[in-house]
Write an enzyme that holds these catalytic residues in place. Structure first.
Site, short mmCIF file in Angstrom:
data_model
loop_
_atom_site.label_atom_id
_atom_site.label_comp_id
_atom_site.label_asym_id
_atom_site.label_seq_id
_atom_site.Cartn_x
_atom_site.Cartn_y
_atom_site.Cartn_z
N HIS A 302 0.85 -1.19 0.00
CA HIS A 302 0.00 0.00 0.00
C HIS A 302 0.88 1.23 0.00
O HIS A 302 1.94 1.22 0.63
CB HIS A 302 -0.92 0.00 1.24
CG HIS A 302 -2.07 0.92 1.08
ND1 HIS A 302 -1.99 2.26 1.36
CD2 HIS A 302 -3.32 0.69 0.62
CE1 HIS A 302 -3.16 2.82 1.09
NE2 HIS A 302 -3.98 1.90 0.64
N ASP A 359 -7.89 -5.48 0.07
CA ASP A 359 -8.39 -6.30 -1.04
C ASP A 359 -8.00 -7.77 -0.91
O ASP A 359 -8.46 -8.60 -1.69
CB ASP A 359 -7.85 -5.76 -2.37
CG ASP A 359 -8.46 -4.42 -2.69
OD1 ASP A 359 -9.64 -4.24 -2.37
OD2 ASP A 359 -7.75 -3.56 -3.23
N1 CMC Z 1 4.20 -7.53 -4.83
C1 CMC Z 1 5.54 -7.51 -4.99
N2 CMC Z 1 6.30 -6.41 -4.87
C2 CMC Z 1 5.68 -5.26 -4.57
C3 CMC Z 1 4.29 -5.20 -4.38
C4 CMC Z 1 3.54 -6.39 -4.52
N3 CMC Z 1 2.21 -6.39 -4.35
N4 CMC Z 1 3.92 -3.92 -4.10
C5 CMC Z 1 5.05 -3.22 -4.10
N5 CMC Z 1 6.11 -4.01 -4.39
C6 CMC Z 1 7.52 -3.61 -4.45
C7 CMC Z 1 7.80 -2.84 -5.74
O1 CMC Z 1 8.25 -3.71 -6.77
C8 CMC Z 1 8.86 -1.87 -5.29
O2 CMC Z 1 10.07 -2.56 -5.28
P1 CMC Z 1 11.46 -1.75 -5.61
O3 CMC Z 1 11.60 -0.71 -4.53
O4 CMC Z 1 12.52 -2.83 -5.54
O5 CMC Z 1 11.28 -1.17 -6.98
C9 CMC Z 1 8.49 -1.55 -3.85
O6 CMC Z 1 7.74 -2.68 -3.38
C10 CMC Z 1 7.62 -0.29 -3.69
O7 CMC Z 1 6.51 -0.40 -4.59
P2 CMC Z 1 5.85 0.84 -5.34
O8 CMC Z 1 5.10 0.34 -6.52
O9 CMC Z 1 6.89 1.89 -5.58
O10 CMC Z 1 4.87 1.36 -4.21
P3 CMC Z 1 3.59 2.27 -4.43
O11 CMC Z 1 3.35 2.95 -3.14
O12 CMC Z 1 3.78 3.13 -5.65
O13 CMC Z 1 2.45 1.22 -4.77
C11 CMC Z 1 0.63 -0.28 -4.61
C12 CMC Z 1 1.47 0.79 -3.90
C13 CMC Z 1 -0.59 -0.62 -3.77
C14 CMC Z 1 0.15 0.25 -5.98
C15 CMC Z 1 1.53 -1.56 -4.81
O14 CMC Z 1 1.92 -2.06 -3.55
C16 CMC Z 1 0.81 -2.65 -5.62
O15 CMC Z 1 0.84 -2.61 -6.85
N6 CMC Z 1 0.14 -3.63 -4.92
C17 CMC Z 1 -0.63 -4.64 -5.60
C18 CMC Z 1 -1.97 -4.07 -6.01
C19 CMC Z 1 -2.91 -3.89 -4.82
O16 CMC Z 1 -3.09 -4.78 -4.00
N7 CMC Z 1 -3.57 -2.72 -4.78
C20 CMC Z 1 -4.59 -2.43 -3.77
C21 CMC Z 1 -4.19 -1.28 -2.86
S1 CMC Z 1 -5.29 -1.19 -1.43
C22 CMC Z 1 -6.83 -0.77 -2.09
C23 CMC Z 1 -6.84 0.55 -2.75
O17 CMC Z 1 -6.34 1.53 -2.21
O18 CMC Z 1 -7.46 0.64 -3.82
#
Ligand code: CMC
Length: 424
Positions: A302, A359
């Site tokens: 998140h 989720d």
């Molecule tokens: N699985 C594997 N690695 C992950 C994941 C994941 N679900 N989420 C983040 N990472 C890694 C990512 O690869 C990155 O690694 P590095 O620093 O080596 O490049 C690091 O963690 C930080 O990730 P980010 O994408 O920069 O973080 P963000 O804050 O931009 O993204 C997020 C947050 C929710 C979009 C992301 O965690 C994600 O894509 N999760 C899966 C989708 C999901 O479950 N979304 C629902 C969010 S809760 C409900 C809502 O708010 O709608």
């Protein structure tokens, strides 16, 4: 409240304190005074507005609506009460709640002409595609609540949106399975009525299962609002131009659909089903950690929660309760629990502070209730409509509100002369 200042270049900028949470540097005059923009793709350090609705402390796993912790609301309150709280600042008295619930129930029907819209969609259309279209179309039907300068019209539009979303969502489902639409039954609760419109059929009396009704209501509460997330910011941005509320909420629905946001609940359950059995989990963990593989563990991570998502805690327990009381033994729950256990002991997930989010478990519950995965994000949209309209109202009432207009760091070509095609 301005307590201190921060020096940027040779100018001091006011630092504002909220009631709780990080202080905020007020940089509204920064460009005028320095000729520079700030750069913050994804808004990781930017407060886009002032708000009194929802507070999140991502490090501590805290989520408060108007000061009330989400777990207390989920366990002790109702979705209608939370809707009232978000819209009207305070929890309602018994009379206020009854009146509010009655008002919402009086807006549950759709203009009959709207049923024709559904028939224009393919039967296999994704229900979120239908939601985007039908909710946007509401502005063509309810002209008497689109004057955003009139607080009364704004409130009527808000009530209409909250009341009609279950009807619109249930009709999207009915259309996809080829069953007749059911009109609302206002003798039922908000959530009971939604369940009946979704799963009832005209030939039989539908009896609302209190366990399912309570679980559904809890899921609605947990999704009601979440500060300035992507879809809420979309609603605010659309609304900042003066667009009508129905158009703004349709924009929010479109944004919510993405798999990184509300679409994750559908993607999470699909992923759990694809994994199928706990023995295959290591393979998926390895893929999630592989930089060359775009795969992510859906329902994990998140932007704000770096400790745990308090909504996931409530839902983890609710998933067991619902499956137990419905007598369902779904191996997907075992896979989910094992995946959570393995991921949370893996250094990759520990270091990156990746925890199950809201989720991760909601899909297991929704599937047990009988919803197809394509409806999951629709249910999120239904619940989040409350937050969207509350945030939209707050924005319109804010005297500091301006049209949202970010700037950019331009890295394209500098000015050059046009060359006719014959000379290129
Ligand atoms: N699985 C594997 N690695 C992950 C994941 C994941 N679900 N989420 C983040 N990472 C890694 C990512 O690869 C990155 O690694 P590095 O620093 O080596 O490049 C690091 O963690 C930080 O990730 P980010 O994408 O920069 O973080 P963000 O804050 O931009 O993204 C997020 C947050 C929710 C979009 C992301 O965690 C994600 O894509 N999760 C899966 C989708 C999901 O479950 N979304 C629902 C969010 S809760 C409900 C809502 O708010 O709608």
């Amino acid at each position: 409240m301005t307590d201190s200042t921060l020096k940027l270049g040779d100018k001091d900028y006011p630092v504002r304190k909220g009631s709780v949470g990080p202080e905020v540097v007020d940089i509204r005059k920064f460009y005028a005074q320095s000729g520079m923009f700030t750069y913050d793709p994804g808004f990781t350090s930017t407060a886009s507005c002032e708000s009194g609705l929802t507070y999140i402390d991502g490090d501590a796993g805290v989520l408060l609506h108007r000061g009330y912790p989400i777990d207390q609301l989920a366990e002790q309150s109702s979705f209608m009460e939370v809707a009232y709280l978000l819209l009207n600042h305070e929890l309602p008295s018994k009379d206020e709640l009854d009146k509010f619930s009655y008002t919402i129930s009086r807006h549950t029907m759709l203009h009959e002409q709207l049923a024709q819209f559904y028939r224009g969609f393919r039967r296999d259309a994704h229900p979120m595609a239908i939601m985007c279209g039908v909710v946007g179309a509401l502005s063509a039907f309810y002209h008497d609540s689109t004057d955003i300068t009139d607080p009364q019209q704004r409130m009527i539009a808000s009530h209409r949106l909250i009341a009609k979303m279950p009807t619109i969502a249930a009709m999207a489902y009915k259309y996809s399975v080829g069953q007749p639409f059911l009109y609302p039954d206002n003798s039922l609760s908000y959530t009971g009525n939604f369940l009946r419109m979704t799963f009832g059929v005209p030939a039989e009396e539908y009896v609302v299962d209190p366990v399912v009704e309570a679980a559904m209501d809890k899921i609605f509460i947990l999704h009601a609002d979440h500060e300035q997330n992507a879809s809420t910011s979309t609603v605010r941005l659309a609304g900042s131009s003066g667009a009508n509320p129905f158009a703004c909420i349709a924009a929010g629905i479109a944004c919510l659909w993405g798999p990184a946001h509300g679409g994750a609940n559908e993607a999470a359950l699909n992923m759990l089903r694809e994994i199928g059995r706990p023995e295959r989990i290591p393979e998926y963990i390895a893929r999630a950690k592989n930089k060359d593989d775009p795969f992510r563990l859906m329902g994990f991570g998140h932007r704000v929660y770096k400790n745990f998502d308090p909504r996931a805690k409530v839902l983890s327990k609710a998933a067991s309760d619902v499956l137990d009381s419905l007598g369902i033994n779904d191996p997907v729950l075992d896979t989910a629990r094992e995946l959570e256990r393995i991921a949370l002991s893996d250094p990759y997930f520990i270091d990156k502070k990746l925890y199950p989010n809201v989720d991760f478990y909601s899909g297991v519950i929704l599937s047990a209730i009988g919803f197809p995965t394509t409806m999951f994000t629709v249910l999120f949209a239904l619940a989040r409509t409350v937050g969207w309209v509350a945030q939209w109202n707050e924005m319109i009432s804010d005297p500091d509100q301006k049209i949202g207009r970010p700037r950019q760091l331009y890295t394209g070509p500098t000015q050059r002369d046009y060359v006719p095609v014959s000379q290129r």
